[in-house]
Design a protein around this motif. Sequence first.
Motif, PDB file in Angstrom:
ATOM      1  N   ALA C 339     -43.641 -54.309  22.062  1.00  0.00           N
ATOM      2  CA  ALA C 339     -45.085 -54.354  21.809  1.00  0.00           C
ATOM      3  C   ALA C 339     -45.843 -53.898  23.044  1.00  0.00           C
ATOM      4  CB  ALA C 339     -45.490 -55.777  21.428  1.00  0.00           C
ATOM      5  N   ASN C 340     -45.309 -54.297  24.210  1.00  0.00           N
ATOM      6  CA  ASN C 340     -45.926 -53.927  25.475  1.00  0.00           C
ATOM      7  C   ASN C 340     -46.026 -52.413  25.616  1.00  0.00           C
ATOM      8  OD1 ASN C 340     -46.860 -54.542  28.121  1.00  0.00           O
ATOM      9  ND2 ASN C 340     -44.891 -53.838  28.880  1.00  0.00           N
ATOM     10  N   VAL C 341     -44.978 -51.712  25.147  1.00  0.00           N
ATOM     11  CA  VAL C 341     -45.008 -50.248  25.226  1.00  0.00           C
ATOM     12  C   VAL C 341     -46.234 -49.707  24.507  1.00  0.00           C
ATOM     13  CG1 VAL C 341     -43.839 -48.171  24.440  1.00  0.00           C
ATOM     14  CG2 VAL C 341     -42.543 -49.995  25.487  1.00  0.00           C
ATOM     15  N   PHE C 342     -46.512 -50.234  23.305  1.00  0.00           N
ATOM     16  CA  PHE C 342     -47.614 -49.660  22.527  1.00  0.00           C
ATOM     17  C   PHE C 342     -48.973 -50.123  23.032  1.00  0.00           C
ATOM     18  CE2 PHE C 342     -44.069 -49.718  19.346  1.00  0.00           C
ATOM     19  CZ  PHE C 342     -43.776 -48.395  19.529  1.00  0.00           C
ATOM     20  N   MET C 343     -49.062 -51.444  23.375  1.00  0.00           N
ATOM     21  CA  MET C 343     -50.369 -51.947  23.812  1.00  0.00           C
ATOM     22  C   MET C 343     -50.780 -51.341  25.143  1.00  0.00           C
ATOM     23  SD  MET C 343     -49.809 -55.979  23.096  1.00  0.00           S
ATOM     24  CE  MET C 343     -48.610 -56.280  24.363  1.00  0.00           C
ATOM     25  N   LYS C 344     -49.867 -51.510  26.125  1.00  0.00           N
ATOM     26  CA  LYS C 344     -50.248 -51.064  27.458  1.00  0.00           C
ATOM     27  C   LYS C 344     -50.282 -49.553  27.525  1.00  0.00           C
ATOM     28  CE  LYS C 344     -49.954 -54.128  30.240  1.00  0.00           C
ATOM     29  NZ  LYS C 344     -49.062 -55.232  30.481  1.00  0.00           N
ATOM     30  N   GLY C 345     -49.406 -48.905  26.714  1.00  0.00           N
ATOM     31  CA  GLY C 345     -49.470 -47.455  26.641  1.00  0.00           C
ATOM     32  C   GLY C 345     -50.857 -46.992  26.220  1.00  0.00           C
ATOM     33  N   PHE C 379     -60.109 -47.723  20.050  1.00  0.00           N
ATOM     34  CA  PHE C 379     -58.675 -47.891  20.321  1.00  0.00           C
ATOM     35  C   PHE C 379     -58.448 -48.797  21.524  1.00  0.00           C
ATOM     36  CE2 PHE C 379     -58.312 -43.684  18.113  1.00  0.00           C
ATOM     37  CZ  PHE C 379     -57.711 -44.210  16.992  1.00  0.00           C
ATOM     38  N   MET C 380     -59.291 -48.635  22.546  1.00  0.00           N
ATOM     39  CA  MET C 380     -59.154 -49.471  23.739  1.00  0.00           C
ATOM     40  C   MET C 380     -59.349 -50.936  23.376  1.00  0.00           C
ATOM     41  SD  MET C 380     -58.612 -49.441  26.958  1.00  0.00           S
ATOM     42  CE  MET C 380     -58.983 -50.120  28.559  1.00  0.00           C
ATOM     43  N   SER C 381     -60.360 -51.201  22.534  1.00  0.00           N
ATOM     44  CA  SER C 381     -60.601 -52.595  22.166  1.00  0.00           C
ATOM     45  C   SER C 381     -59.400 -53.173  21.439  1.00  0.00           C
ATOM     46  CB  SER C 381     -61.820 -52.698  21.260  1.00  0.00           C
ATOM     47  OG  SER C 381     -62.778 -51.782  21.645  1.00  0.00           O
ATOM     48  N   ILE C 382     -58.841 -52.361  20.519  1.00  0.00           N
ATOM     49  CA  ILE C 382     -57.677 -52.860  19.786  1.00  0.00           C
ATOM     50  C   ILE C 382     -56.554 -53.196  20.758  1.00  0.00           C
ATOM     51  CG2 ILE C 382     -55.924 -52.287  18.079  1.00  0.00           C
ATOM     52  CD1 ILE C 382     -58.460 -52.424  16.712  1.00  0.00           C
ATOM     53  N   ALA C 383     -56.326 -52.265  21.707  1.00  0.00           N
ATOM     54  CA  ALA C 383     -55.229 -52.477  22.662  1.00  0.00           C
ATOM     55  C   ALA C 383     -55.484 -53.727  23.479  1.00  0.00           C
ATOM     56  CB  ALA C 383     -55.101 -51.267  23.581  1.00  0.00           C
ATOM     57  N   PRO C 451     -58.254 -33.702  21.478  1.00  0.00           N
ATOM     58  CA  PRO C 451     -57.658 -34.038  20.185  1.00  0.00           C
ATOM     59  C   PRO C 451     -56.231 -34.536  20.328  1.00  0.00           C
ATOM     60  CG  PRO C 451     -58.128 -31.689  20.355  1.00  0.00           C
ATOM     61  CD  PRO C 451     -58.753 -32.344  21.524  1.00  0.00           C
ATOM     62  N   ARG C 452     -55.519 -34.001  21.336  1.00  0.00           N
ATOM     63  CA  ARG C 452     -54.133 -34.420  21.527  1.00  0.00           C
ATOM     64  C   ARG C 452     -54.078 -35.916  21.829  1.00  0.00           C
ATOM     65  NH1 ARG C 452     -52.976 -31.540  25.831  1.00  0.00           N
ATOM     66  NH2 ARG C 452     -53.058 -29.581  24.711  1.00  0.00           N
ATOM     67  N   PHE C 453     -55.030 -36.345  22.660  1.00  0.00           N
ATOM     68  CA  PHE C 453     -55.092 -37.756  23.000  1.00  0.00           C
ATOM     69  C   PHE C 453     -55.408 -38.596  21.769  1.00  0.00           C
ATOM     70  CE2 PHE C 453     -56.104 -36.643  27.551  1.00  0.00           C
ATOM     71  CZ  PHE C 453     -54.863 -37.024  27.987  1.00  0.00           C
ATOM     72  N   LEU C 454     -56.312 -38.093  20.946  1.00  0.00           N
ATOM     73  CA  LEU C 454     -56.677 -38.872  19.768  1.00  0.00           C
ATOM     74  C   LEU C 454     -55.489 -39.066  18.851  1.00  0.00           C
ATOM     75  CD1 LEU C 454     -60.249 -37.708  18.917  1.00  0.00           C
ATOM     76  CD2 LEU C 454     -59.459 -39.844  19.883  1.00  0.00           C
ATOM     77  N   VAL C 455     -54.713 -37.985  18.684  1.00  0.00           N
ATOM     78  CA  VAL C 455     -53.509 -38.101  17.858  1.00  0.00           C
ATOM     79  C   VAL C 455     -52.592 -39.170  18.429  1.00  0.00           C
ATOM     80  CG1 VAL C 455     -51.429 -36.910  17.138  1.00  0.00           C
ATOM     81  CG2 VAL C 455     -53.625 -35.742  17.051  1.00  0.00           C
ATOM     82  N   LEU C 456     -52.430 -39.119  19.760  1.00  0.00           N
ATOM     83  CA  LEU C 456     -51.557 -40.089  20.419  1.00  0.00           C
ATOM     84  C   LEU C 456     -52.056 -41.502  20.200  1.00  0.00           C
ATOM     85  CD1 LEU C 456     -49.370 -40.943  22.376  1.00  0.00           C
ATOM     86  CD2 LEU C 456     -50.855 -40.326  24.245  1.00  0.00           C
ATOM     87  N   LEU C 457     -53.377 -41.665  20.358  1.00  0.00           N
ATOM     88  CA  LEU C 457     -53.927 -43.015  20.224  1.00  0.00           C
ATOM     89  C   LEU C 457     -53.762 -43.537  18.802  1.00  0.00           C
ATOM     90  CD1 LEU C 457     -57.078 -42.663  22.434  1.00  0.00           C
ATOM     91  CD2 LEU C 457     -55.059 -44.008  22.879  1.00  0.00           C
ATOM     92  N   VAL C 458     -54.010 -42.654  17.817  1.00  0.00           N
ATOM     93  CA  VAL C 458     -53.827 -43.082  16.430  1.00  0.00           C
ATOM     94  C   VAL C 458     -52.380 -43.485  16.202  1.00  0.00           C
ATOM     95  CG1 VAL C 458     -53.846 -42.294  14.051  1.00  0.00           C
ATOM     96  CG2 VAL C 458     -55.725 -41.696  15.562  1.00  0.00           C
ATOM     97  N   LEU C 460     -50.279 -44.571  18.352  1.00  0.00           N
ATOM     98  CA  LEU C 460     -49.998 -45.835  19.021  1.00  0.00           C
ATOM     99  C   LEU C 460     -50.534 -47.006  18.218  1.00  0.00           C
ATOM    100  CD1 LEU C 460     -50.594 -44.930  22.730  1.00  0.00           C
ATOM    101  CD2 LEU C 460     -48.508 -45.723  21.685  1.00  0.00           C
ATOM    102  N   LEU C 461     -51.748 -46.839  17.673  1.00  0.00           N
ATOM    103  CA  LEU C 461     -52.319 -47.922  16.873  1.00  0.00           C
ATOM    104  C   LEU C 461     -51.445 -48.191  15.663  1.00  0.00           C
ATOM    105  CD1 LEU C 461     -54.575 -49.856  16.275  1.00  0.00           C
ATOM    106  CD2 LEU C 461     -55.707 -48.064  15.017  1.00  0.00           C
ATOM    107  N   LEU C 462     -51.012 -47.098  15.018  1.00  0.00           N
ATOM    108  CA  LEU C 462     -50.163 -47.264  13.842  1.00  0.00           C
ATOM    109  C   LEU C 462     -48.870 -47.975  14.216  1.00  0.00           C
ATOM    110  CD1 LEU C 462     -50.645 -43.918  11.941  1.00  0.00           C
ATOM    111  CD2 LEU C 462     -51.576 -46.165  11.424  1.00  0.00           C
ATOM    112  N   ALA C 463     -48.291 -47.583  15.359  1.00  0.00           N
ATOM    113  CA  ALA C 463     -47.052 -48.229  15.791  1.00  0.00           C
ATOM    114  C   ALA C 463     -47.280 -49.705  16.030  1.00  0.00           C
ATOM    115  CB  ALA C 463     -46.548 -47.565  17.073  1.00  0.00           C
ATOM    116  N   ASN C 464     -48.406 -50.001  16.670  1.00  0.00           N
ATOM    117  CA  ASN C 464     -48.755 -51.393  16.928  1.00  0.00           C
ATOM    118  C   ASN C 464     -48.842 -52.186  15.627  1.00  0.00           C
ATOM    119  OD1 ASN C 464     -49.946 -53.732  17.808  1.00  0.00           O
ATOM    120  ND2 ASN C 464     -51.216 -52.712  19.331  1.00  0.00           N
ATOM    121  N   LEU C 465     -49.583 -51.614  14.664  1.00  0.00           N
ATOM    122  CA  LEU C 465     -49.745 -52.314  13.383  1.00  0.00           C
ATOM    123  C   LEU C 465     -48.415 -52.420  12.654  1.00  0.00           C
ATOM    124  CD1 LEU C 465     -53.128 -50.888  12.197  1.00  0.00           C
ATOM    125  CD2 LEU C 465     -52.617 -53.164  13.057  1.00  0.00           C
ATOM    126  N   ALA C 466     -47.626 -51.327  12.733  1.00  0.00           N
ATOM    127  CA  ALA C 466     -46.333 -51.355  12.058  1.00  0.00           C
ATOM    128  C   ALA C 466     -45.470 -52.459  12.628  1.00  0.00           C
ATOM    129  CB  ALA C 466     -45.628 -50.007  12.222  1.00  0.00           C
TER     130      ALA C 466
END
Lengths: 174, 104, 491, 377
Positions: C339-345, C379-383, C451-458, C460-466
């Motif tokens: 979880a740390n990988v996704f949140m802190k990432g 995304f930052m708030s979610i993290a 846009p590349r960052f946005l894709v990454l952030l999305v 990461l959020l999905l991974a977090n939720l998953a």
Amino acid sequence: MGWFLEFNMIVIIIFTLFMAFGALRTDKVMKAAAYLLLTLWGVAFAYLFLGSEYVFAIQLIVYGGGIVVLFLFSVLLTGQEEFQMDKEFVWNNLVQILIALLLFFTLTVLMLDVFGGYELTGNELVVLNETQDLTQTLATALFTNYNYVLPILGILLLSAMLGSIKIAIREEEL
Amino acid sequence: MVVPLEYFLILSSALFSIGVFGVITQRNAVRILIAVELIINAANINFVAFASYNPVGDISGWIFALFIIAVAAGEAAIGLAIFINVFRNYGEIDVGHLFTLREV
Amino acid sequence: MSEYEIVIKSFMPIYILIGGSILSLLMDWLLNEEKNKHALPSITLLTLLLSAFSVWNRPDPALFPGNPAMFYFGSYYVFFALTSIAASIIVVLAAWKDMELELSLGVFYALLMLANIGIFVIGASNNLIPLYVGFEVLSISTYAMIGFRKKSRSGAEAAIKYFLLGALSSGIILFGMSLYYGATHTLQMNSTVAAALVSSGSSPNAFGLFTMAVLVAGVSFKIAAVPFHVWVPDVYRGAPLSVTNFLAIGSKAGGFAFLFKLFFVALLTIKAGWAPVWAGLALLTMVIGNLAALPQTSVTRILAYSSIGHVGYILIAMVAFADGSTELAVVGALYHILANVFMKGTAFVVVLIVVLTKGGDTLDDFKGLGKRDPLVAFFMSIALLSLAGVPPFAGFFGKFFLFYAAVDSGNMYLAVVGIIMSATSLFYYARIIHVMYFYEPVDDASDQSQPRFLVLLVALLLANLALSLGAIFYTRSIVDFATQVAQEFFV
Amino acid sequence: MSSLLSLIDKIVEGIRDIPQWLLTLLNRIPYVELQGKNAERAIVVSLLSAALGTYVLLNLLLAPWIERKVMARMMGRRGPVYVGKFGLLQLIADIAKLLFKEDTMPMTADRFGFNLSIYLMGASTIMSFGPLPWARDLAGTNMSIGLLYIFAVFSVFPPAMLLGGWASNSKYSLIGGFRAAAQLVAYEIPMMISVLGVIVYAQSFNLQAIVEDQYQNGWYIYRAFPGLLMAFVIFLFASLAETERIPFDIPEAEAELVMGPRTEFSGWRYGIILLVEYSHMFVNIILVVVLFLGGWDVIFPFNGMPGWLADLRDDRLAQFIAINIKIYLGVFFVTWVRTTFPRFRIDQFIEWGWKTLLPLSLLSLAIVGAYAGLYVA
């Protein structure tokens, strides 16, 4: 009859420790590296007394020939001549000296308690074995049990080489 | 008939203590690295000694000593490269004098 | 399958990574920098994915040759290999933009891939020699990556600090290993042999205590447990931000892999000795890490201290493991590391975006991010909420498992302190969120986020939720996996 | 009182044990092969090895004379003629002169480093005489890691050069020291890698075992063609570079650097440096002979060898003479090179070492490995 060998070992121990302390005490950086070289030679002779000739040779080649040269080169390249030293070394570092002495006594007492009077029971291999070449034994162990670990050491050296070249090179000249 | 194990243990513990002493008293990066090398050598003496006096005949301590020597070489190479780079940026490698990052 | 084939297939992920790093070095040499800027990260991503695929398709670990076998490519290895690959993918996507102006970029990506090899080897090794060598592969690559931005004074300073402490800690670890070797006569890690360290039952004798203390001190430097944590804020602040990201998620996972191997396997016989020590360190780490984060103004430093606090939470697993609830402890530790990988990432990627647009990482630079760039702020708030442990996100479940393990093993006080400290941590996370949404932007430098960052952030959020959905719906299989991992420890 | 008596007892016992101790020490360190565990044998062997060491030192008096004579002939001069018959004692006169010269040290020099570099170089050179094989079973020591040991004791040269250069506190010395260390490091690596081919074939670091294998199966220079031939050439170049002989004497290029790292050394210290240089060269020539040219083997083995030749090959005196002849041919070759070639430039030379010699040595190792693999299969 072991007393003379033991006497030699004591001489080596005293020499090594004096040189190690000198490396921390001297005021010139180059001299510190020279003291380090002598310490490493002392340690190498300790390996010889332990019957491990191959480690002795590798210690001299890699540590004595490689690492100390790196130290000397980097000292000369950074152009620093002298350490900024405090003159009252002993009094200013009394606490640290006490810590180190405490550590030394604890460690010695513990280790001698556990390993003191350790007799060689089974392993005649290591003691003055004249029929078997110890270097060969070492090589056999290295290339049978540890053969998958050696390439990983190669990876480590690759990454160290890449990193140190990248960091130390002057890129504006390229 | 051979030198008892005690001598090597005393040598290694003394080297270890000197190394620790060096790390906690010294400020110059090169000197700290020298002290770390002393600690590594202390560990190495232990490995070789325990392998030579091993009651079950396991000499993997010698092999570990060889690996450690190689690893220490790599570590020293990269560390000295970092020192050179710090020297280019700061003009000195005294760890006590590097204050840029100490804001809070 | 012949023995040869098994070896080749077991090491295939490592071979792929070596191939990828050599390819990237060759490209660095052959192609020009403009092409390399995009080609190199793509190659690295491809290599990492291929390697992940071959980690998954490994042969039966019990067939690996050698007597006793040096390596065991079991579930533990798979977990840490995949975690490090996930972390590296995040780092590559962040570095794509962050490092693009650097010279000899191929070296950077090669070092990143080689660092992954270190974590793989730690996860797979059954013997102290590969364990130590793998650990050093990871460390040495990391030293070079931190010092990679040569013209930056703070980068050089971070590199020298991290290097000196890392070299010292590895020396101390070596000394502890040598004492262990003397006591047990073998370097093979094995949960039953450490008889010479034990006086009666599972409580260590004086020598065992000393060996343990040396090893604890050495490893604490690497994972940044409290008395040895002072380097963390400086190094995180000084290193290039994508490398900081790797330190916080990848290198940390490697450090924990090393810690668990060492203590759960090699030193298992003296667990009565190290459990109280780690309990004390966990308490200290949680309290000091979270309290020290409160007065900080730089977001990187806040995240650095919060990362220290998270080390404290994970250390609870050590105590729980020693006190009997092994599976729960393993579930908690592994889940929280992932979880740390996704949140802190996510958090560090957002800091990187802000630094790239505003040039700084203080709270002032975050002012009005909610208006300037609402998606990124979201995304930052979610993290941050996830880091604080707010329910629907993965961070909550990580902490839940850990605290549950603490309660289950009869260490109620750890859970209580952990919950109090999580509540404390909400203060400083909420401060960032507050600054982002309730202040006007200092200047109206509107910026288009990549846009590349946005894709990454999305992603990461999905991974977090998953991950959190997995914790809810697939608890059974998570526990099964952890049981499997725990059984590997007791071989 | 009783404790004193027991102490005296212990000392007496210890003195009685000295021969036994000597035996143990000899067994441990250089004399692995010593079989009979009696003190007389140990003393005989140690005398023998002392004699061999003295023999090397005597050769070190002869070799420079030959070099000077040959060089003079090639340049159309006569060389040393006055002292002794044919000027044979010229070198002794030189040494006497150096010993009686005033012992000077620059005032600003660092005493410790200045002396240490001399001691280190001298000690490592003397140590390297140990495992050199002179005939079958005739070696100072028959240690199992002989070759590696020689490299190990020579590895102290780069730090000693740097230290000496720095300690003299003179810019010529410092630059010379830098160059010497860079050159030694750059050429040590191809040298060691080219030697690995020989190790692959001999399966041992023991110099006697290496020669014995050549005696049985043929000299290494023509085996695994062209792998070991390449290794031979690389080793020869690298050892010329290691010993800073003339085409590669960049560290002490007279025109630029006066005498390189040894500029400030004079008197007996300079004498020791001369000795060290010559013995370094001498040991390297012996290594070339031993590793590639059959060592003490009289002639390479071939089918249909006549009986008298086979007998001669087994005769130790013939072996001893054979290796000496090979060594002096090597000395002649080195002198020839010295008078023929101009000096290289430092950057070209270092680059050549890293970028040409190193890949070539790896290539030769690969060829040897392929042969060895075929041989095993």
